[in-house]
Scaffold this motif. Structure first.
Motif, short mmCIF file in Angstrom:
data_model
loop_
_atom_site.label_atom_id
_atom_site.label_comp_id
_atom_site.label_asym_id
_atom_site.label_seq_id
_atom_site.Cartn_x
_atom_site.Cartn_y
_atom_site.Cartn_z
N UNK B 121 66.63 -29.18 21.97
CA UNK B 121 65.89 -28.13 22.67
C UNK B 121 66.65 -26.81 22.55
N UNK B 124 65.84 -25.34 19.24
CA UNK B 124 64.56 -24.62 19.22
C UNK B 124 64.79 -23.21 19.77
N UNK B 127 66.12 -20.74 17.28
CA UNK B 127 65.38 -20.40 16.06
C UNK B 127 65.14 -18.90 16.01
N UNK B 135 56.93 -22.23 17.09
CA UNK B 135 57.30 -23.63 17.31
C UNK B 135 57.09 -24.01 18.78
N UNK B 138 53.44 -24.40 19.48
CA UNK B 138 52.92 -25.59 18.82
C UNK B 138 53.39 -26.87 19.52
N UNK B 139 54.66 -26.93 19.81
CA UNK B 139 55.25 -28.18 20.30
C UNK B 139 55.27 -28.28 21.83
N UNK B 145 47.79 -24.87 15.07
CA UNK B 145 48.19 -23.72 14.25
C UNK B 145 47.10 -22.65 14.27
N UNK B 156 46.28 -18.06 9.47
CA UNK B 156 46.78 -19.43 9.61
C UNK B 156 47.90 -19.71 8.62
N UNK B 160 51.51 -21.24 9.32
CA UNK B 160 52.00 -22.43 8.60
C UNK B 160 53.36 -22.14 7.98
N UNK B 163 55.96 -22.40 10.61
CA UNK B 163 56.14 -23.82 10.93
C UNK B 163 57.02 -24.46 9.86
N UNK B 164 56.75 -24.08 8.62
CA UNK B 164 57.53 -24.59 7.49
C UNK B 164 59.02 -24.29 7.70
N UNK B 165 59.31 -23.05 8.07
CA UNK B 165 60.70 -22.66 8.32
C UNK B 165 61.28 -23.46 9.48
N UNK B 167 60.42 -26.39 10.58
CA UNK B 167 60.63 -27.79 10.21
C UNK B 167 61.96 -27.95 9.48
N UNK B 169 64.61 -26.06 9.64
CA UNK B 169 65.75 -25.84 10.55
C UNK B 169 65.95 -27.01 11.49
N UNK B 170 64.84 -27.55 11.98
CA UNK B 170 64.94 -28.65 12.92
C UNK B 170 65.48 -29.90 12.23
#
Lengths: 321, 196
Positions: B121, B124, B127, B135, B138-139, B145, B156, B160, B163-165, B167, B169-170
């Motif tokens: 957490x 996040x 970020x 993020x 979304x989460x 999205x 959109x 996306x 979100x790609x970035x 993902x 990093x996470x």
């Protein structure tokens, strides 16, 4: 916070996951993903890892509860490689039934398929006779001769310098004074593994071409007198001789070899349904009389299916592609 | 070609969800174990990835009762296999790996895993601004999205991309969980039991 040199597949996997997350996954997307997965088998793992890391963010409360859910139900999985197996019953118990013949020319011992016998010899030596084998022991004043008609046997030789101990496997001869070693007769020669001391091996008619083997060494002596020596550790020699205790000890052997090993001991044969599995390697200790246990272990590790409804055959079927 | 793209997606998501719930929170443990077995970070990454590959190829995960033990045993077997292939490894190394067998998590360790989740957490929160905002929506808020794009007045595709970035990093954060895991373990040891 920067993205530190993520590899190309990592970035591609993340892009696919981001697109799946967008919620309008199309046939074209799936086709593109399938194509990417086909490029490299590792992509499957990267994708799963990436997708899971993303999903893990969904409900942290739930995830935090997971460890509790796991506690308590932790019966250690019958994990391959555990060294705590109970000494095998079947194979050893069967040895009572072993046959032996006393003839004028020594004593003959034989074992059935799956049977492993330990036999003490009159000179203080002892032998362990592997599955489906036959040997004759002739003890005389000047020498101790063993004729290995078929199969494999291990010998612990009592020291007696005046009486050399010679094992004869076809034209191959192996001589020891006080040591421990095994001889396995093959169609085209004999395989020798030395677990203690030193032995000497050669082929009849090629007395000048002898090989001296020390503990941990293994040699194949061909009927044509060609000799092939490989140096292995004493631990490896012991593993190869695990059958004496009724076990098959695998350490990176191919599944193909392991299967033929099990088939040496059992009426119920293992069959590999997927040639792709043949070269995969396995680790673990199994009872010689437990081919099904082996099949299930392979199933667990390589995600293969095991088909065991046929009483004569256990089939290992590869993972679905 | 592919008759049912949504079916394929569903199956994939099911397995990934299972991994997210059952395996990922304890991946740090396996990494810590690999670390104790003196496996480099790069090699550990490879082994873990190979293990995930094995899971991804499964038809079904229903038969797996102890996911952590299952995952750990795959990694362990892959490691043993690799060591044996290298042959230069002294025989004691195998004995040590055998000795590390009983890897059942202690209550302290389980607590440390929870802390690792909390760390996530924190990640996040760390970020980059725009990425974090998306993020979180979304989460945490559970928006799609599409909804996020509408709300932020952007496309959109742009969402996306963030979100790609996120993902990437996470995922890195998970892979680094091992260090946090060990740090937390040390902290917990000092506080003796307080972390439960």
């Amino acid at each position: 916070m920067n993205v530190r040199e993520t590899s190309k597949p990592d970035m591609q996997a993340a892009a696919f996951v981001a697109r799946m997350d967008a919620g309008n996954w199309t046939l074209a997307d799936e086709a593109e993903l399938q194509q990417w997965l086909r490029l490299d088998i590792r992509h499957h793992g990267i994708l799963l890892q990436t997708q899971a890391s993303w999903i893990a963010l969904d409900d942290p409360q739930h995830d935090m509860a997971v460890p509790e859910a796991i506690t308590g139900r932790f019966p250690r999985m019958p994990r391959i490689g555990r060294r705590s197996l109970v000494l095998g019953g079947g194979a050893l118990a069967a040895s009572i039934a072993g046959a032996f013949l006393l003839t004028g020319k020594g004593t003959t011992y034989s074992t059935d398929l799956g049977e492993i016998r330990r036999v003490p010899l009159a000179d203080g030596s002892s032998t362990a006779i592997n599955s489906a084998s036959q040997l004759t022991v002739i003890l005389s004043e000047k020498r101790r001769d063993v004729h290995l008609a078929k199969g494999e046997a291990w010998f612990r030789v009592a020291k007696d310098a005046s009486r050399p101990f010679v094992v004869e496997a076809g034209p191959v001869l192996v001589r020891a004074v006080g040591t421990a070693f095994s001889v396995r007769k093959r169609a085209n020669g004999a395989e020798v593994i030395v677990s203690e001391g030193v032995v000497e091996g050669w082929t009849v008619g090629a007395d000048g071409h002898r090989v001296r083997l020390t503990a941990g060494q293994r040699a194949f002596i061909g009927n044509n007198s060609a000799i092939n020596v490989s140096d292995e550790s004493i631990a490896a020699a012991d593993r190869a001789l695990a059958w004496r205790e009724g076990f098959i000890d695998l350490a990176g052997e191919s599944i193909e070899d392991a299967v033929s090993d099990f088939n040496r001991y059992n009426q119920r044969k293992l069959v590999l349904g997927d040639p792709a599995l043949a070269r995969e390697q396995v680790d673990g200790i199994f009872r010689t009389d437990d081919p099904l246990g082996f099949a299930h272990a392979v199933g667990r590790i390589f995600a293969a299916r095991v088909e065991d409804s046929d009483p004569a055959i256990i089939r290992i079927i590869g993972p679905e592609k | 070609m592919i008759p049912d793209p949504l079916g394929a997606l569903k199956r994939r998501t099911e397995i990934a969800t299972w991994v997210a719930r059952e395996v990922l929170p304890l991946e740090g443990r396996v990494r810590a174990w690999l670390n104790r077995a003196q496996v480099s970070k790069a090699d550990a990454d490879e082994l873990i990835q190979e293990a995930y590959c094995r899971i991804a190829m499964l038809d079904s995960i229903d038969h797996i009762e102890t996911p952590y033990a299952y995952f750990h045993s795959i990694v362990r077997n892959l490691l043993l296999r690799r060591l044996r292939r290298e042959r230069v490894v002294p025989i004691e190394a195998f004995a040590e790996i055998e000795a590390l067998h009983d890897d059942r998590p202690s209550p302290e360790q389980l607590a440390a895993n929870k802390v690792a989740c909390r760390t996530l957490m924190t990640i996040i929160a760390a970020l980059p601004d725009r990425c974090r905002q998306i993020v979180q929506l979304r989460k945490i808020e559970g928006w799609s999205q599409k909804q996020i794009a509408l709300h932020l007045g952007t496309t959109e595709k742009a969402v996306e991309k963030q979100v790609w970035l996120g993902i990437r990093l996470v995922r890195q954060a998970w892979a680094n969980a091992e260090q946090e895991f060990d740090t937390h373990l040390a902290t917990l040891a000092q506080r003796t039991g307080e972390g439960r």
